[in-house]
Design an enzyme around this catalytic site. Structure first.
Site, PDB file in Angstrom:
ATOM      1  N   ASP A  26       0.868  -1.177   0.000  1.00  0.00           N
ATOM      2  CA  ASP A  26       0.000   0.000   0.000  1.00  0.00           C
ATOM      3  C   ASP A  26       0.902   1.224   0.000  1.00  0.00           C
ATOM      4  OD1 ASP A  26      -1.712   2.062   0.346  1.00  0.00           O
ATOM      5  OD2 ASP A  26      -2.571   1.370   2.242  1.00  0.00           O
ATOM      6  N   LEU A  27       0.993   1.873  -1.155  1.00  0.00           N
ATOM      7  CA  LEU A  27       1.936   2.989  -1.301  1.00  0.00           C
ATOM      8  C   LEU A  27       1.563   4.200  -0.471  1.00  0.00           C
ATOM      9  CD1 LEU A  27       2.496   2.365  -5.018  1.00  0.00           C
ATOM     10  CD2 LEU A  27       4.370   2.705  -3.418  1.00  0.00           C
ATOM     11  N   ASN A  53       4.264   2.901 -10.960  1.00  0.00           N
ATOM     12  CA  ASN A  53       3.078   3.133 -11.796  1.00  0.00           C
ATOM     13  C   ASN A  53       1.822   3.533 -11.039  1.00  0.00           C
ATOM     14  OD1 ASN A  53       1.354   2.612 -14.322  1.00  0.00           O
ATOM     15  ND2 ASN A  53       0.457   1.218 -12.811  1.00  0.00           N
ATOM     16  N   THR A  74       0.503   8.857  -1.935  1.00  0.00           N
ATOM     17  CA  THR A  74       0.458   7.680  -2.811  1.00  0.00           C
ATOM     18  C   THR A  74       1.329   7.864  -4.050  1.00  0.00           C
ATOM     19  OG1 THR A  74      -1.853   7.423  -2.150  1.00  0.00           O
ATOM     20  CG2 THR A  74      -1.120   6.148  -4.048  1.00  0.00           C
ATOM     21  N   SER A 108       2.685  12.658 -15.466  1.00  0.00           N
ATOM     22  CA  SER A 108       1.526  13.053 -16.274  1.00  0.00           C
ATOM     23  C   SER A 108       1.751  14.448 -16.819  1.00  0.00           C
ATOM     24  CB  SER A 108       0.267  13.057 -15.413  1.00  0.00           C
ATOM     25  OG  SER A 108      -0.785  13.677 -16.106  1.00  0.00           O
ATOM     26  N   TYR A 130      -6.736  23.660  -0.611  1.00  0.00           N
ATOM     27  CA  TYR A 130      -6.538  22.398  -1.333  1.00  0.00           C
ATOM     28  C   TYR A 130      -7.359  22.384  -2.617  1.00  0.00           C
ATOM     29  CZ  TYR A 130      -6.779  17.364  -2.357  1.00  0.00           C
ATOM     30  OH  TYR A 130      -6.718  16.114  -2.976  1.00  0.00           O
TER      31      TYR A 130
HETATM   32  N1  NAP Z   1      -4.862   6.986 -17.529  1.00  0.00           N
HETATM   33  C1  NAP Z   1      -4.381   8.141 -17.933  1.00  0.00           C
HETATM   34  O1  NAP Z   1      -4.918   8.802 -18.844  1.00  0.00           O
HETATM   35  C2  NAP Z   1      -3.121   8.682 -17.317  1.00  0.00           C
HETATM   36  C3  NAP Z   1      -2.611   9.899 -17.802  1.00  0.00           C
HETATM   37  C4  NAP Z   1      -1.451  10.409 -17.255  1.00  0.00           C
HETATM   38  C5  NAP Z   1      -0.795   9.716 -16.252  1.00  0.00           C
HETATM   39  N2  NAP Z   1      -1.302   8.551 -15.776  1.00  0.00           N
HETATM   40  C6  NAP Z   1      -0.567   7.870 -14.689  1.00  0.00           C
HETATM   41  O2  NAP Z   1      -0.391   6.511 -15.029  1.00  0.00           O
HETATM   42  C7  NAP Z   1      -0.367   5.701 -13.851  1.00  0.00           C
HETATM   43  C8  NAP Z   1      -1.318   4.537 -13.995  1.00  0.00           C
HETATM   44  O3  NAP Z   1      -2.630   5.052 -14.126  1.00  0.00           O
HETATM   45  P1  NAP Z   1      -3.840   4.196 -14.712  1.00  0.00           P
HETATM   46  O4  NAP Z   1      -4.604   5.085 -15.612  1.00  0.00           O
HETATM   47  O5  NAP Z   1      -3.363   2.874 -15.207  1.00  0.00           O
HETATM   48  O6  NAP Z   1      -4.700   4.049 -13.382  1.00  0.00           O
HETATM   49  P2  NAP Z   1      -5.471   2.788 -12.757  1.00  0.00           P
HETATM   50  O7  NAP Z   1      -6.003   1.902 -13.815  1.00  0.00           O
HETATM   51  O8  NAP Z   1      -6.403   3.349 -11.738  1.00  0.00           O
HETATM   52  O9  NAP Z   1      -4.275   2.026 -12.071  1.00  0.00           O
HETATM   53  C9  NAP Z   1      -3.657   2.588 -10.947  1.00  0.00           C
HETATM   54  C10 NAP Z   1      -3.160   1.445 -10.103  1.00  0.00           C
HETATM   55  O10 NAP Z   1      -2.601   2.017  -8.918  1.00  0.00           O
HETATM   56  C11 NAP Z   1      -3.013   1.203  -7.840  1.00  0.00           C
HETATM   57  N3  NAP Z   1      -3.002   1.944  -6.579  1.00  0.00           N
HETATM   58  C12 NAP Z   1      -3.760   3.023  -6.219  1.00  0.00           C
HETATM   59  N4  NAP Z   1      -3.485   3.377  -4.951  1.00  0.00           N
HETATM   60  C13 NAP Z   1      -2.561   2.507  -4.491  1.00  0.00           C
HETATM   61  C14 NAP Z   1      -1.891   2.337  -3.254  1.00  0.00           C
HETATM   62  N5  NAP Z   1      -2.115   3.144  -2.211  1.00  0.00           N
HETATM   63  N6  NAP Z   1      -1.002   1.324  -3.137  1.00  0.00           N
HETATM   64  C15 NAP Z   1      -0.769   0.492  -4.169  1.00  0.00           C
HETATM   65  N7  NAP Z   1      -1.365   0.588  -5.360  1.00  0.00           N
HETATM   66  C16 NAP Z   1      -2.252   1.584  -5.526  1.00  0.00           C
HETATM   67  C17 NAP Z   1      -4.426   0.775  -8.208  1.00  0.00           C
HETATM   68  O11 NAP Z   1      -4.763  -0.351  -7.441  1.00  0.00           O
HETATM   69  P3  NAP Z   1      -6.331  -0.672  -7.160  1.00  0.00           P
HETATM   70  O12 NAP Z   1      -6.876  -1.088  -8.466  1.00  0.00           O
HETATM   71  O13 NAP Z   1      -6.242  -1.768  -6.157  1.00  0.00           O
HETATM   72  O14 NAP Z   1      -6.944   0.591  -6.662  1.00  0.00           O
HETATM   73  C18 NAP Z   1      -4.273   0.474  -9.674  1.00  0.00           C
HETATM   74  O15 NAP Z   1      -3.831  -0.835  -9.877  1.00  0.00           O
HETATM   75  C19 NAP Z   1      -0.710   6.642 -12.686  1.00  0.00           C
HETATM   76  O16 NAP Z   1       0.477   7.011 -12.030  1.00  0.00           O
HETATM   77  C20 NAP Z   1      -1.331   7.861 -13.373  1.00  0.00           C
HETATM   78  O17 NAP Z   1      -1.156   9.045 -12.632  1.00  0.00           O
HETATM   79  C21 NAP Z   1      -2.443   8.006 -16.297  1.00  0.00           C
END
Ligand code: NAP
Length: 190
Positions: A26-27, A53, A74, A108, A130
């Protein structure tokens, strides 16, 4: 852990020779990050690539168990601590294998949408002022600064590990769960 084990089973079904270990992390909790790192190090595995990630986005104000605003905790602090705790293992792997190590921080384009003066170092955990969106941008800016500075330090040390940050593009994922407006733009993709 359930989702991780399902992913593991799917990969092993497709590639029975794959070896995958699932460990809890848990990050958002520095205790969890420390115990994950201890458990990983105890496995005595090499570590070539670390992809930072995990992420959360646009959350309402909340503090983690450690009293840190949850997006910063996180997206940045958890990965920062994890990387530091695993760095010696990565360095030892580079020495033992001669293969370049890699750290990749998922940042991002939202790092551009930060607070006016950048990271609010003295107000990270303040509810007052905030902004869900700017706090996300702030955490993503921290991901980039972390990558840049760690890269500089490793180069100065002569360690063969690259550190980069990346914007992955815009993809509808559960990351958008706190943004009803964006979710409604991509109703079929989710
Ligand atoms: N999607 C986009 O358009 C986009 C754009 C720019 C940047 N990003 C970046 O890309 C990365 C991946 O995003 P994504 O779109 O693939 O999101 P996602 O599908 O929501 O995946 C995020 C992952 O992070 C995990 N996570 C969240 N909180 C956590 C915690 N406290 N400890 C451990 N794991 C945790 C989630 O686990 P759970 O499923 O268990 O919650 C999920 O597996 C992120 O850093 C995001 O900021 C994404």
């Amino acid at each position: 852990m359930k989702a991780a084990n399902e992913a593991k089973n799917k990969i092993v079904r497709e590639n029975p020779r794959a070896r995958i270990d699932v460990l809890e992390l848990d990050l958002c909790s520095t205790n969890s990050v420390r115990s994950f790192a201890d458990n990983f190090i105890a496995l005595h595995l090499p570590l070539n690539i670390l992809i930072n990630n995990a992420g959360i986005m646009f959350c309402p104000f909340q503090l983690s168990q450690d009293g840190i605003e949850v997006q910063f905790a996180t997206n940045h602090i958890g990965h920062f601590l994890l990387t530091n705790l695993l760095l010696d293992t990565m360095k030892n792997t580079v020495k033992a294998t001669g293969i370049q190590g890699r750290v990749v921080n998922l940042s991002s384009i939202a790092h551009n949408y930060c607070y006016k003066k950048g990271i609010r170092f003295h107000k990270i955990n303040d509810k007052q002022g905030y902004s869900e969106k700017r706090a996300y941008g702030q955490s993503k800016l921290a991901n980039i600064l972390h990558a840049n500075e760690l890269s500089r330090r490793l180069q100065a040390e002569g360690v063969n590990i690259t550190v980069n940050s990346v914007h992955p593009g815009l993809i509808m994922t559960p990351l958008f769960r706190h943004s009803a407006a964006l979710m409604s733009m991509f109703p079929d993709n989710h």
